[in-house]
Design a protein around this motif. Structure first.
Motif, short mmCIF file in Angstrom:
data_model
loop_
_atom_site.label_atom_id
_atom_site.label_comp_id
_atom_site.label_asym_id
_atom_site.label_seq_id
_atom_site.Cartn_x
_atom_site.Cartn_y
_atom_site.Cartn_z
N TYR A 283 -10.83 43.32 15.06
CA TYR A 283 -11.22 42.10 14.34
C TYR A 283 -10.08 41.46 13.55
O TYR A 283 -10.28 40.46 12.87
CB TYR A 283 -12.40 42.41 13.40
CG TYR A 283 -13.61 42.88 14.16
CD1 TYR A 283 -14.47 41.97 14.77
CD2 TYR A 283 -13.89 44.24 14.28
CE1 TYR A 283 -15.58 42.40 15.49
CE2 TYR A 283 -15.00 44.68 14.99
CZ TYR A 283 -15.84 43.76 15.60
OH TYR A 283 -16.94 44.18 16.31
N ILE B 196 -21.61 46.58 11.34
CA ILE B 196 -21.32 47.34 12.56
C ILE B 196 -21.47 48.82 12.24
O ILE B 196 -21.03 49.28 11.18
CB ILE B 196 -19.89 47.04 13.04
CG1 ILE B 196 -19.69 45.55 13.29
CG2 ILE B 196 -19.54 47.84 14.29
CD1 ILE B 196 -18.24 45.12 13.26
N ASP C 151 -16.37 39.62 5.46
CA ASP C 151 -16.63 39.15 6.83
C ASP C 151 -17.33 40.20 7.68
O ASP C 151 -18.22 39.87 8.47
CB ASP C 151 -15.30 38.75 7.49
CG ASP C 151 -14.65 37.58 6.79
OD1 ASP C 151 -15.25 36.49 6.79
OD2 ASP C 151 -13.55 37.75 6.22
N LEU C 152 -16.93 41.44 7.53
CA LEU C 152 -17.49 42.51 8.36
C LEU C 152 -17.65 43.79 7.55
O LEU C 152 -16.78 44.15 6.76
CB LEU C 152 -16.58 42.80 9.55
CG LEU C 152 -16.53 41.77 10.67
CD1 LEU C 152 -15.27 41.99 11.50
CD2 LEU C 152 -17.76 41.86 11.55
N LYS D 90 -20.70 36.62 0.89
CA LYS D 90 -19.93 35.73 1.77
C LYS D 90 -18.44 36.07 1.78
O LYS D 90 -17.71 35.70 2.70
CB LYS D 90 -20.13 34.27 1.36
CG LYS D 90 -21.57 33.79 1.50
CD LYS D 90 -21.68 32.30 1.35
CE LYS D 90 -23.12 31.82 1.34
NZ LYS D 90 -23.95 32.42 2.39
N ASN E 215 -26.37 44.26 12.27
CA ASN E 215 -26.59 42.84 12.54
C ASN E 215 -25.24 42.18 12.85
O ASN E 215 -24.29 42.88 13.20
CB ASN E 215 -27.32 42.15 11.39
CG ASN E 215 -26.58 42.26 10.06
OD1 ASN E 215 -25.34 42.26 10.03
ND2 ASN E 215 -27.32 42.38 8.97
N ASN E 216 -25.15 40.87 12.71
CA ASN E 216 -23.92 40.17 13.08
C ASN E 216 -22.70 40.59 12.28
O ASN E 216 -21.57 40.52 12.77
CB ASN E 216 -24.12 38.65 12.93
CG ASN E 216 -25.05 38.10 14.01
OD1 ASN E 216 -25.18 38.71 15.06
ND2 ASN E 216 -25.69 37.00 13.74
N ASN E 217 -22.91 40.99 11.02
CA ASN E 217 -21.75 41.37 10.20
C ASN E 217 -21.79 42.82 9.73
O ASN E 217 -20.96 43.24 8.94
CB ASN E 217 -21.59 40.42 9.00
CG ASN E 217 -22.68 40.63 7.97
OD1 ASN E 217 -23.83 40.90 8.31
ND2 ASN E 217 -22.34 40.48 6.69
N LYS F 34 -24.62 43.09 1.97
CA LYS F 34 -24.58 42.50 3.32
C LYS F 34 -24.56 40.98 3.32
O LYS F 34 -24.09 40.37 4.29
CB LYS F 34 -25.76 43.01 4.16
CG LYS F 34 -27.12 42.54 3.67
CD LYS F 34 -28.23 43.11 4.54
CE LYS F 34 -29.59 42.60 4.08
NZ LYS F 34 -30.68 43.19 4.87
N ASN F 35 -25.01 40.35 2.24
CA ASN F 35 -25.01 38.89 2.17
C ASN F 35 -23.85 38.31 1.36
O ASN F 35 -23.80 37.11 1.13
CB ASN F 35 -26.34 38.39 1.59
CG ASN F 35 -27.52 38.70 2.51
OD1 ASN F 35 -27.40 38.57 3.72
ND2 ASN F 35 -28.63 39.13 1.94
#
Length: 287
Positions: free
Chosen positions: A85, A60, A34-35, A31, A56-58, A28-29
């Motif tokens: 997206y 779904i 993106d999603l 970089k 969370n933000n990235n 999840k971290n």
């Protein structure tokens, strides 16, 4: 392709939230991603509720409208990433894999620098870090599939596929479905995964559709991932049941993609019945 490739990741879950959560937590971290879209394929346990805690933000979480199998569930996630997206690259991954971020970074780099390939992956390793036997394969012919129903036929078919580490990228026909990346415009052009199979043969069908359109698949030899092999399938189906599903998918593949006539189709059906009987007898002996 653009230097800034928007990258989406599809993870298909069915009654196996613990394995899915483990993968999400590990990536999840990153970089380079993106999603992450987790598709819960209408699990019958409390997967959806458990997975919702990790949104969370990235990350779904979406739920398919039915459990239509592997191809249907992955298409559900791919459509979501592309249509909502505008992702340039879509990674498709089983929950039961482990990999470092350099795998994603290298695949994205090769997509940018090498327009030859439309699908890329790394070398599959087992849980101990050893290269899995036959980490890629050729698109099966009708003759290959017919022989594959029988013990002697499988020995005739037996061919060892070895990674050629002298090549940075090996051109191969079939990439394992446990982990791969595909360009969004390519998956759209070939009509996504064929949803007429529930499990199995998705990889060969994808490879056939790519080949028919002139697209190429590559194995990047300097990167790898670990695969624990079908944890959720083993939890859900008995061995004989999985073999029957596999044979149904092979029959569909040969009818639709190898274009066999009615006579050869019936030969496959007879071979499947004989083979299933052999498996049932062996299962009883083992018990």
């Amino acid at each position: 392709m653009s230097d800034n490739l928007k990258t989406g990741f599809v993870i298909l879950n069915y009654n196996d939230y613990k394995t899915t959560i483990k993968l999400v937590e590990s990536i999840k971290n990153y970089k380079s991603i993106d999603l992450i879209v987790i598709v819960d394929n209408c699990s019958t346990d409390n997967s959806y509720e458990k997975l919702h805690e990790y949104v969370n933000n990235n990350v779904i979480l979406i739920k398919s409208d039915k459990n239509g199998g592997y191809a249907y569930g992955n298409n559900f996630g791919i459509h979501h990433l592309i249509e909502n997206y505008n992702c340039d690259i879509v990674f498709i991954s089983n929950p039961d894999v482990e990999f470092e971020e350099n795998l994603v970074v290298e695949i994205k780099k090769q997509f940018k620098n090498n327009s030859k390939y439309s699908v890329l992956s790394g070398v599959m390793l087992d849980i101990n870090g050893n290269v899995v036997k036959n980490p890629y394969w050729n698109i099966p012919s009708y003759k290959y599939d017919l022989l594959d129903y029988f013990f002697i036929g499988r020995r005739i078919n037996k061919k060892e596929f070895i990674v050629d580490y002298t090549q940075e990228i090996m051109e191969v026909e079939v990439i394992p479905g446990s982990f791969l990346a595909i360009k969004s415009d390519v998956i759209r052009d070939i009509g996504y995964y064929d949803e007429n199979t529930f499990l199995y043969c998705e990889e060969r069908i994808l490879a056939k559709k790519l080949k028919n359109k002139g697209y190429k698949s590559g194995l990047i030899t300097g990167i790898s991932y670990k695969h624990m092999h079908s944890i959720s399938i083993k939890k859900t189906f008995k061995k004989v049941d999985t073999i029957k599903i596999f044979y149904d998918s092979k029959l569909y593949y040969n009818k639709e993609y190898n274009k066999v006539g009615k006579f050869r189709e019936n030969i496959l059906k007879i071979a499947a019945k004989i083979s299933l009987l052999e498996y049932k007898v062996l299962e009883k002996i083992c018990k």
